[in-house]
Design a protein around this motif. Structure first.
Motif, PDB file in Angstrom:
ATOM      1  N   SER A 126       0.859  -1.185   0.000  1.00  0.00           N
ATOM      2  CA  SER A 126       0.000   0.000   0.000  1.00  0.00           C
ATOM      3  C   SER A 126       0.894   1.234   0.000  1.00  0.00           C
ATOM      4  O   SER A 126       1.225   1.778   1.057  1.00  0.00           O
ATOM      5  CB  SER A 126      -0.924   0.000   1.222  1.00  0.00           C
ATOM      6  OG  SER A 126      -1.745   1.138   1.228  1.00  0.00           O
ATOM      7  N   LYS A 130      -1.039   6.104  -2.644  1.00  0.00           N
ATOM      8  CA  LYS A 130      -2.334   5.504  -2.970  1.00  0.00           C
ATOM      9  C   LYS A 130      -3.334   5.602  -1.815  1.00  0.00           C
ATOM     10  O   LYS A 130      -4.362   4.934  -1.852  1.00  0.00           O
ATOM     11  CB  LYS A 130      -2.149   4.041  -3.374  1.00  0.00           C
ATOM     12  CG  LYS A 130      -1.572   3.852  -4.762  1.00  0.00           C
ATOM     13  CD  LYS A 130      -1.660   2.404  -5.193  1.00  0.00           C
ATOM     14  CE  LYS A 130      -1.170   2.241  -6.621  1.00  0.00           C
ATOM     15  NZ  LYS A 130      -1.279   0.830  -7.072  1.00  0.00           N
ATOM     16  N   HIS A 135      -9.060   3.502  -2.739  1.00  0.00           N
ATOM     17  CA  HIS A 135      -8.081   2.440  -2.523  1.00  0.00           C
ATOM     18  C   HIS A 135      -8.419   1.633  -1.277  1.00  0.00           C
ATOM     19  O   HIS A 135      -8.288   0.405  -1.257  1.00  0.00           O
ATOM     20  CB  HIS A 135      -6.680   3.044  -2.401  1.00  0.00           C
ATOM     21  CG  HIS A 135      -5.622   2.044  -2.041  1.00  0.00           C
ATOM     22  ND1 HIS A 135      -5.199   1.058  -2.899  1.00  0.00           N
ATOM     23  CD2 HIS A 135      -4.897   1.875  -0.896  1.00  0.00           C
ATOM     24  CE1 HIS A 135      -4.260   0.323  -2.317  1.00  0.00           C
ATOM     25  NE2 HIS A 135      -4.062   0.798  -1.100  1.00  0.00           N
ATOM     26  N   LEU A 136      -8.883   2.290  -0.232  1.00  0.00           N
ATOM     27  CA  LEU A 136      -9.173   1.596   1.017  1.00  0.00           C
ATOM     28  C   LEU A 136     -10.453   0.775   0.920  1.00  0.00           C
ATOM     29  O   LEU A 136     -10.510  -0.354   1.423  1.00  0.00           O
ATOM     30  CB  LEU A 136      -9.274   2.602   2.157  1.00  0.00           C
ATOM     31  CG  LEU A 136      -7.970   3.328   2.536  1.00  0.00           C
ATOM     32  CD1 LEU A 136      -8.254   4.475   3.487  1.00  0.00           C
ATOM     33  CD2 LEU A 136      -6.968   2.359   3.158  1.00  0.00           C
ATOM     34  N   ARG A 198      -1.509  -2.803   3.924  1.00  0.00           N
ATOM     35  CA  ARG A 198      -2.798  -2.447   3.326  1.00  0.00           C
ATOM     36  C   ARG A 198      -3.947  -2.727   4.292  1.00  0.00           C
ATOM     37  O   ARG A 198      -4.830  -1.879   4.475  1.00  0.00           O
ATOM     38  CB  ARG A 198      -3.005  -3.241   2.033  1.00  0.00           C
ATOM     39  CG  ARG A 198      -4.270  -2.827   1.295  1.00  0.00           C
ATOM     40  CD  ARG A 198      -4.441  -3.578   0.003  1.00  0.00           C
ATOM     41  NE  ARG A 198      -5.625  -3.121  -0.709  1.00  0.00           N
ATOM     42  CZ  ARG A 198      -6.098  -3.670  -1.813  1.00  0.00           C
ATOM     43  NH1 ARG A 198      -5.458  -4.696  -2.362  1.00  0.00           N
ATOM     44  NH2 ARG A 198      -7.185  -3.205  -2.396  1.00  0.00           N
ATOM     45  N   LYS A 201      -3.635  -0.441   7.476  1.00  0.00           N
ATOM     46  CA  LYS A 201      -4.071   0.936   7.240  1.00  0.00           C
ATOM     47  C   LYS A 201      -5.592   1.045   7.280  1.00  0.00           C
ATOM     48  O   LYS A 201      -6.143   1.997   7.849  1.00  0.00           O
ATOM     49  CB  LYS A 201      -3.544   1.430   5.887  1.00  0.00           C
ATOM     50  CG  LYS A 201      -2.046   1.660   5.851  1.00  0.00           C
ATOM     51  CD  LYS A 201      -1.599   2.148   4.485  1.00  0.00           C
ATOM     52  CE  LYS A 201      -0.101   2.425   4.474  1.00  0.00           C
ATOM     53  NZ  LYS A 201       0.361   2.895   3.146  1.00  0.00           N
TER      54      LYS A 201
END
Length: 811
Positions: A126, A130, A135-136, A198, A201
């Motif tokens: 990640s 981005k 993206h999340l 990723r 986050k």
């Protein structure tokens, strides 16, 4: 060692009896070994002769034997025996090659795990650039889990076996350890590299949105589950900045509208100093609403609007059309009233087993003018940075307008000129907001250019606050006292509803009053059903056909909830009237428009809302709500006189109601959506601690729509969206049944000639409002105050504009 390869040769031991034959499957199958010492196996020796190595590689017999051994069923059994060799009878089991095999297996598994971790690493990457809402929220845990199983099958199997025994696999039907395994791998990937965060986050921002404390962040970060609290705080600022960048681009690609509202925030300190005191801040929250692309107005709309206004602003709309209404609108409202009363009966518990519930007689009337749903009509809101300006004064409202354009990068001279001459912006809010905007539009009518005169602006009041004012007027009209059977106060006492005697604009007052009005009105109409059907229980009506029930519903509207019924009683001699019946017939008539307005807003039927405008005007005029009387007059003036058809249609279709999901019944007023944004800023996603200043709140407030979507995404992924999304609604049946029995016993809806109302009769706000508007020159007085000849010049020189802007706003 002169350059030749080394090779290890083991001299074969003497042939011994075959104790590993396939038909020997356990230790009992092996005969006892002789007492003699086992044969000695010669120690290995090294040779520099490569001839035997070449022969082992090239010899066909050796190749065949080696391949047969490597692929034979005996090899796993041989390994098992090496790991756990048989023992002598009564003797100790030999150590075998268990340690060597474990070391070998560990090296093999370590290599496999390392390889699979490297193969799956890109899935967890990640990059910092981005970090975005898209993206999340693109991460689907179910799909991600399946991809991870394919990319690292062995390690996944090992972790699943560690988390779940074979007995659990057969016994448990609901528990699934896949998410546990997925997050264990995520922790390990994050431990190898902080770029592989990723999942960490996503959890960090989600838990921050849920209000997780900084101390808990530090603990979970130490376990590799979350990012650090510092990273999360910086991520919120990044999401905020990117949201601002996005809305600054979208306003040039899509039509948009703006709303703002006052926001009161208490700021408390832990250590008091002269410069550090607890205080109360009145700030302002703004929202930019990005409308669908098909809402775009023609390029010349601004010039068309100004010329149309100039031609028609000196004439007031035809009040006679509002006063006498239209037969078509009356028929439509009566049809919806009948439908409402009919479905109150169908929703009773006694009618749930009625065999004809799907009959065509029970279908809803067609909508008058319903907004289309679907994803193409979803309206997206962007929260701008919260400011410390207050909107209560004209100066504060002007600062809010300037700050809005500054945040949207529309404050340059070129952009101001484009706004003044080419844009039409609907600016929405509650009654105070719209009153201040309209006041500025009025007082700056002689400024030098269209931007300074606010010619681009169309103030639009919010329907949510109007509904609240409507409910308050019914509360004022029918509160009564505890001795007045059928009144609101008596119902509040019977139902033990607290805090509803005194009107309030804070807290859950309107929500509680709205629920009470629905329950009380339902009890009144159930009592009407019992009287019109000459029955004792609602269940007795199940013998009626659908057409008979519809006919009875029409009788209820005409006899128990209509102006015609009231007029008929007014024409009677005083000794023939039933004062109680007359009082609650008027209540039924007055409460139905409120219920219909609530339904029309939720369904997005702007035609029904427009049909209700005369009723709203008379009610507010008769109840003394002068401010909302002016709002309805301004709206009627715009719809019937000052707005060209394209602007009129634009305001009704895109500036009254909005939807976030595109569903049929998912419409809500803009001012309610603005209140929800303020609630998110102050409560749901509030900043806490000594660092939670107004400046910091303003910095991160644009990230709130992203936090809301991330939170909903995670709740949907893990099936927790039923918790906390909305409060549970208790069953109302006991409350409604008790009120119904009380109203039937008191014969509120049974006409008895000569009955007098013992308490003061509630005023007829609709009649008083019509008289006020028609006889007291209310409309003329309003029209004189709001009519001004507006300047039409376009002077954009900075010197002239500065001279005007430096003058006091109001004389």
């Amino acid at each position: 060692m002169d350059g030749d390869l080394e090779f290890l040769y083991i001299e074969e031991p003497p042939i011994e009896p075959d104790y590993t034959h396939n038909n020997l499957t356990n230790e009992a199958d092996f005969p006892e070994l002789p007492d003699a010492d086992p044969p000695q196996i010669p120690q290995p020796f090294y040779s520099t002769n490569t001839r035997n190595l070449r022969s082992c590689v090239s010899d066909k017999t050796v190749q065949y034997a080696r391949s047969s051994l490597m692929n034979s069923e005996e090899l796993p059994r041989m390994l098992e025996r090496w790991d756990s060799p048989p023992r002598r009878s009564g003797g100790q089991r030999p150590a075998g090659a268990r340690k060597i095999l474990l070391d070998f297996a560990f090296r093999c598994i370590s290599d496999v795990v390392d390889t699979e971790m490297k193969v799956s690493a890109p899935m967890f990457l990640s990059p910092p650039d981005k970090l975005s809402e898209t993206h999340l929220t693109d991460l689907d845990f179910g799909e991600f889990k399946n991809q991870l199983k394919e990319s690292m099958p062995i390690f996944w199997h090992i972790l699943r076996r560690a988390a779940y025994t074979a007995e659990q696999e057969t016994r448990n039907k609901h528990k699934n350890p896949d998410m546990t395994v997925l997050h264990l791998i995520s922790q390990m990937q994050y431990s190898r590299s902080n770029r592989r965060g990723r999942i960490a986050k996503l959890w960090s921002i989600y838990l921050k949105a849920c209000g997780l404390s900084a101390r808990a962040f530090d603990a979970l970060h130490a376990l590799g589950i979350l990012m650090s609290h510092k990273w999360t705080a910086e991520a919120l600022e990044t999401l905020s900045d990117r949201a601002m960048d996005l809305v600054q681009q979208l306003i040039h690609l899509f039509p948009f509208a703006i709303s703002h509202d006052n926001m009161n925030v208490p700021l408390r300190v832990f250590s008091q100093r002269l410069h550090n005191q607890s205080h109360f801040i009145s700030g302002c929250a703004y929202t930019v609403w990005i409308l669908p692309r098909h809402a775009a107005l023609p390029a010349n709309t601004s010039q068309m609007l100004q010329s149309f206004r100039a031609e028609n602003c000196l004439q007031v709309f035809d009040f006679s059309e509002v006063l006498y209404g239209s037969l078509e609108a009356e028929d439509r409202m009566e049809a919806w009233d009948i439908d409402h009363v009919l479905h109150l009966l169908l929703d009773c518990p006694e009618f749930l087993d009625y065999p004809h519930r799907t009959d065509a007689q029970f279908h809803h009337p067609p909508p008058v003018d319903q907004l289309p749903g679907g994803p193409e009509n979803i309206i997206q809101g962007f929260v701008l940075k919260t400011s410390t300006f207050e909107e209560a004064s004209y100066d504060g409202t002007l600062n809010v307008i300037d700050d809005t354009f500054r945040q949207l990068l529309l404050n340059s001279p070129d952009e101001q000129k484009v706004t003044g001459t080419q844009r039409v912006i609907a600016w929405m809010g509650d009654q105070l907001t719209v009153e201040r905007l309209r006041g500025l539009w009025k007082y700056r009518h002689e400024d030098h250019n269209a931007f300074d005169r606010l010619d681009y602006m169309i103030p639009v009041f919010g329907w949510f606050h109007l509904v609240m004012a409507f409910a308050n007027s019914i509360h004022k009209q029918y509160l009564g006292d505890s001795s007045a059977t059928g009144g609101l106060r008596q119902a509040f006492d019977l139902l033990n509803r607290k805090g509803l005697i005194t009107q309030s604009t804070k807290g859950p007052f309107w929500h509680n009053l709205d629920e009470a009005l629905h329950h009380i009105s339902e009890a009144h109409f159930r009592a009407c059903w019992l009287d019109v059907g000459k029955i004792k229980t609602v269940a007795d009506l199940k013998s009626k056909s659908p057409s008979e029930l519809r006919h009875l519903a029409g009788e209820i509207i005409r006899k128990y909830a209509s102006r015609e019924a009231l007029n008929n009683m007014e024409e009677m001699d005083s000794h023939d009237r039933d004062g109680v019946f007359q009082q609650w017939t008027m209540f039924n008539m007055d409460v139905l428009p409120y219920l219909q307005l609530r339904k029309a807003i939720k369904a997005g039927d702007i035609g029904r809302i427009e049909d209700l405008l005369p009723t709203l005007l008379f009610r507010f005029a008769g109840s003394g709500s002068s401010k909302y009387t002016i709002e309805i007059l301004e709206l009627l003036q715009g719809l019937h006189r000052e707005w060209p058809p394209v602007v009129r249609d634009y305001i009704k279709r895109f500036c009254w109601l909005m939807t976030r999901n595109g569903e049929f019944d998912g419409w809500l007023p803009y001012d309610l959506a603005q209140e929800e944004n303020i609630c998110d800023i102050k409560v749901n996603y509030r900043s806490q601690g000594p660092g939670a200043t107004m400046e910091y709140m303003g910095k991160i407030s644009p990230a709130i729509p992203a936090l809301r979507k991330i939170q909903r995404h995670m709740e949907k992924q893990f099936g927790t969206n039923s918790r906390g999304a909305r409060h549970g609604v208790p069953d109302k049946e006991k409350d409604v049944s008790m009120l119904t029995a009380n109203y039937v016993a008191s014969k509120l809806h049974t006409f008895v000639a000569g009955v007098e109302l013992r308490t003061a009769r509630s005023p007829d706000f609709l009649t008083e409002g019509a008289d006020t508007l028609e006889r007291l020159n209310t409309i003329n007085d309003w029209f004189k105050r709001r009519t001004h000849a507006r300047a039409t010049g376009e002077d954009w020189s900075e010197e002239e504009r500065q001279d005007i802007l430096l003058q006091p706003l109001l004389a």
